[in-house]
Motif scaffolding. Structure first.
Motif, PDB file in Angstrom:
ATOM      1  N   ASP A 113     -19.409  98.908  60.130  1.00 13.73           N
ATOM      2  CA  ASP A 113     -18.516  99.849  59.303  1.00 13.73           C
ATOM      3  C   ASP A 113     -17.379  99.294  58.618  1.00 13.73           C
ATOM      4  O   ASP A 113     -16.540  98.869  59.558  1.00 13.73           O
ATOM      5  N   GLY A 114     -17.182  98.961  57.477  1.00  8.98           N
ATOM      6  CA  GLY A 114     -16.198  98.351  56.724  1.00  8.98           C
ATOM      7  C   GLY A 114     -16.416  96.773  56.557  1.00  8.98           C
ATOM      8  O   GLY A 114     -15.716  96.180  55.706  1.00  8.98           O
ATOM      9  N   ALA A 115     -17.389  96.315  56.912  1.00  8.26           N
ATOM     10  CA  ALA A 115     -17.713  94.998  56.377  1.00  8.26           C
ATOM     11  C   ALA A 115     -18.262  94.799  54.851  1.00  8.26           C
ATOM     12  O   ALA A 115     -18.113  95.918  54.056  1.00  8.26           O
ATOM     13  N   ASP A 138     -10.429  94.592  65.610  1.00  9.48           N
ATOM     14  CA  ASP A 138     -10.285  93.987  64.180  1.00  9.48           C
ATOM     15  C   ASP A 138     -11.343  92.713  63.990  1.00  9.48           C
ATOM     16  O   ASP A 138     -11.112  91.961  62.939  1.00  9.48           O
ATOM     17  N   ALA A 139     -12.469  92.935  64.736  1.00  9.39           N
ATOM     18  CA  ALA A 139     -13.395  91.624  64.294  1.00  9.39           C
ATOM     19  C   ALA A 139     -14.920  92.352  64.554  1.00  9.39           C
ATOM     20  O   ALA A 139     -15.085  93.340  65.164  1.00  9.39           O
ATOM     21  N   GLU A 140     -15.841  91.833  63.954  1.00  2.40           N
ATOM     22  CA  GLU A 140     -17.124  92.392  64.086  1.00  2.40           C
ATOM     23  C   GLU A 140     -17.662  92.115  65.609  1.00  2.40           C
ATOM     24  O   GLU A 140     -17.285  91.192  65.985  1.00  2.40           O
ATOM     25  N   ILE A 157     -29.610  91.784  60.289  1.00  2.00           N
ATOM     26  CA  ILE A 157     -28.440  91.925  60.952  1.00  2.00           C
ATOM     27  C   ILE A 157     -27.449  91.373  59.986  1.00  2.00           C
ATOM     28  O   ILE A 157     -27.691  89.973  59.958  1.00  2.00           O
ATOM     29  N   TYR A 158     -26.402  91.793  59.581  1.00  3.60           N
ATOM     30  CA  TYR A 158     -25.499  91.343  58.712  1.00  3.60           C
ATOM     31  C   TYR A 158     -24.180  91.007  59.300  1.00  3.60           C
ATOM     32  O   TYR A 158     -23.661  91.923  59.989  1.00  3.60           O
ATOM     33  N   LEU A 159     -23.803  89.618  59.499  1.00  6.72           N
ATOM     34  CA  LEU A 159     -22.338  89.340  60.174  1.00  6.72           C
ATOM     35  C   LEU A 159     -21.846  88.198  59.270  1.00  6.72           C
ATOM     36  O   LEU A 159     -22.143  87.266  58.750  1.00  6.72           O
ATOM     37  N   ALA A 160     -20.430  88.455  59.046  1.00  8.96           N
ATOM     38  CA  ALA A 160     -19.769  87.308  58.234  1.00  8.96           C
ATOM     39  C   ALA A 160     -18.855  86.655  59.148  1.00  8.96           C
ATOM     40  O   ALA A 160     -18.209  87.310  59.969  1.00  8.96           O
ATOM     41  N   MET A 166     -11.004  91.458  57.212  1.00  8.00           N
ATOM     42  CA  MET A 166      -9.896  90.951  58.365  1.00  8.00           C
ATOM     43  C   MET A 166      -9.500  89.910  58.509  1.00  8.00           C
ATOM     44  O   MET A 166      -8.416  89.521  59.026  1.00  8.00           O
ATOM     45  N   GLY A 167     -10.252  88.883  58.360  1.00  9.06           N
ATOM     46  CA  GLY A 167      -9.939  87.275  58.362  1.00  9.06           C
ATOM     47  C   GLY A 167     -10.278  86.713  59.906  1.00  9.06           C
ATOM     48  O   GLY A 167      -9.886  85.681  60.133  1.00  9.06           O
ATOM     49  N   SER A 168     -10.735  87.802  60.735  1.00 11.16           N
ATOM     50  CA  SER A 168     -10.908  87.137  62.079  1.00 11.16           C
ATOM     51  C   SER A 168     -12.117  86.451  62.241  1.00 11.16           C
ATOM     52  O   SER A 168     -12.980  86.275  61.089  1.00 11.16           O
TER      53      SER A 168
END
Length: 365
Positions: A113-115, A138-140, A157-160, A166-168
């Motif tokens: 939520d927020g990605a 502040d990280a996924e 599943i989406y993960l950056a 956030m840059g984390s």
């Protein structure tokens, strides 16, 4: 007018990001500092720029549909086979094709939520059902993503990593561990748009042919070619081959392919940009600290500055900076939205920020 198909007819009109040019037209004046879109104001490699200029004369021809030369160059750089590589119109275009390939109406998809909202836009547009988990520190949260995928029988599943907004970042070992815990018939979509800026420990060691994951990278960030719209996916050959069933085969133009190929051949310029971004991150942190804001650790070409207030205050600050000719953005979901997000840029633009930020904060006092 003719009716829409049922699915798009049921959706609201949505634009994941309002571009700075749109904002400039509304304002009636350009921004003095364009610090909101995570582009590279340091520009592309001079070799890439020259290659693109030289390619203009051939623009009457469609681009090479398989992108043979660039695909082979990427395979060599990545230690992969050409069959592991698929070019696309940036990561955004590749995400849209992937969702269309993998997600049927009603299928579950898990994200944070927020990605990155453009991924959500594609999922909704093709009828998928989004399930979101909150960030943690502040990280996924990989474990929360996996748990949600198990509970919903998610297809994706989406993960950056590193993360936007956030840059984390997570260590590569944590991403590798996720693959062993994926539920059946679930694919990890690993967005590595900012990989060139990340520490070595953040990059997982994954076989390019691993069928459990698809990795996506871009020439928009470190390579400074956001306007060219070119990126690539790395995955198992059967998955990559699936793109050919539905993709826009001539979507990546000749100029973009020529520029990307030349950019790969100029590692010195890439190193220059990464060093410049590192220096700019430090300066943004200093500018923020001088006004009472705290920079979160970043492995990207932007910095999230914590206002230590709430989302309403951060939105007011974004608007106050816009009124002072500085374009920045902010995360859209609490508690992330206490921050504003500022892209790295050369000193002249950061000079504008250094003057505008304390004045904008004073406007809100």
């Amino acid at each position: 007018m003719p009716r829409f198909a049922p699915l798009p007819d049921s959706l609201p009109q949505t634009v994941p990001f309002i571009g700075p040019e749109t904002l400039e037209r509304r304002r009636g004046t350009p921004f003095a500092a364009r610090l909101g879109a995570n582009e590279s104001a340091f520009g592309p490699s001079p070799l890439a720029a020259r290659a693109m200029r030289e390619a203009v004369g051939g623009i009457w021809k469609y681009g090479d549909a398989p992108g043979h030369d660039l695909t082979h160059a990427l395979a060599t750089q990545l230690g992969a086979a050409p069959a592991n590589i698929m070019l696309g119109e940036g990561i955004d275009g590749l995400l849209g094709t992937l969702v269309r390939l993998m997600v049927a109406p009603g299928d579950a998809v898990v994200t944070s939520d927020g990605a990155y909202p453009t991924f959500n836009y594609h999922v909704t547009g093709f009828g998928g059902v989004l399930h979101k988990v909150p960030y943690r520190d502040d990280a996924e949260d990989p474990q929360a993503l996996l748990q949600a995928a198990r509970e919903t029988q998610a297809r994706l599943i989406y993960l950056a990593n590193p993360d936007n907004p956030m840059g984390s970042w997570h260590k590569g070992a944590a991403i590798e561990a996720m693959l062993d815990d994926l539920p059946p018939d679930c694919l990890l979509v690993l967005d590595e748009a900012y990989a060139e800026f990340a520490p070595a420990e953040a990059i997982p060691r994954i076989d390019p042919a691993d069928p459990r994951v698809i990795r996506m990278r871009t020439f928009s960030k470190a390579y400074g070619m956001a306007g060219a719209r070119i990126g690539y996916a790395v995955g198992a050959p059967d998955l990559i081959a699936g793109f050919d069933r539905i993709r826009n085969h001539f979507g990546v133009n000749r100029i973009a392919q020529a520029g990307a190929l030349a950019a790969l051949a100029d590692p010195g310029w890439l190193a220059h940009v990464v060093a410049s971004v590192t220096a700019a991150r430090d300066r943004i942190a200093q500018i923020g600290a001088e006004s009472g804001l705290t920079a979160l650790p970043s492995a990207t070409n932007f910095v999230a500055l914590d206002t230590h207030r709430d989302g309403a205050f951060a939105r007011g600050l974004v608007a106050a900076l816009e009124a002072r000719d500085v374009f920045v953005r902010m995360p859209g979901v609490a508690p992330l939205d206490r921050c504003i997000r500022i892209s790295c840029a050369p000193d002249p633009e950061l000079d504008v920020l250094a003057k505008a930020l304390p004045a904008a904060l004073q406007d809100l006092a």
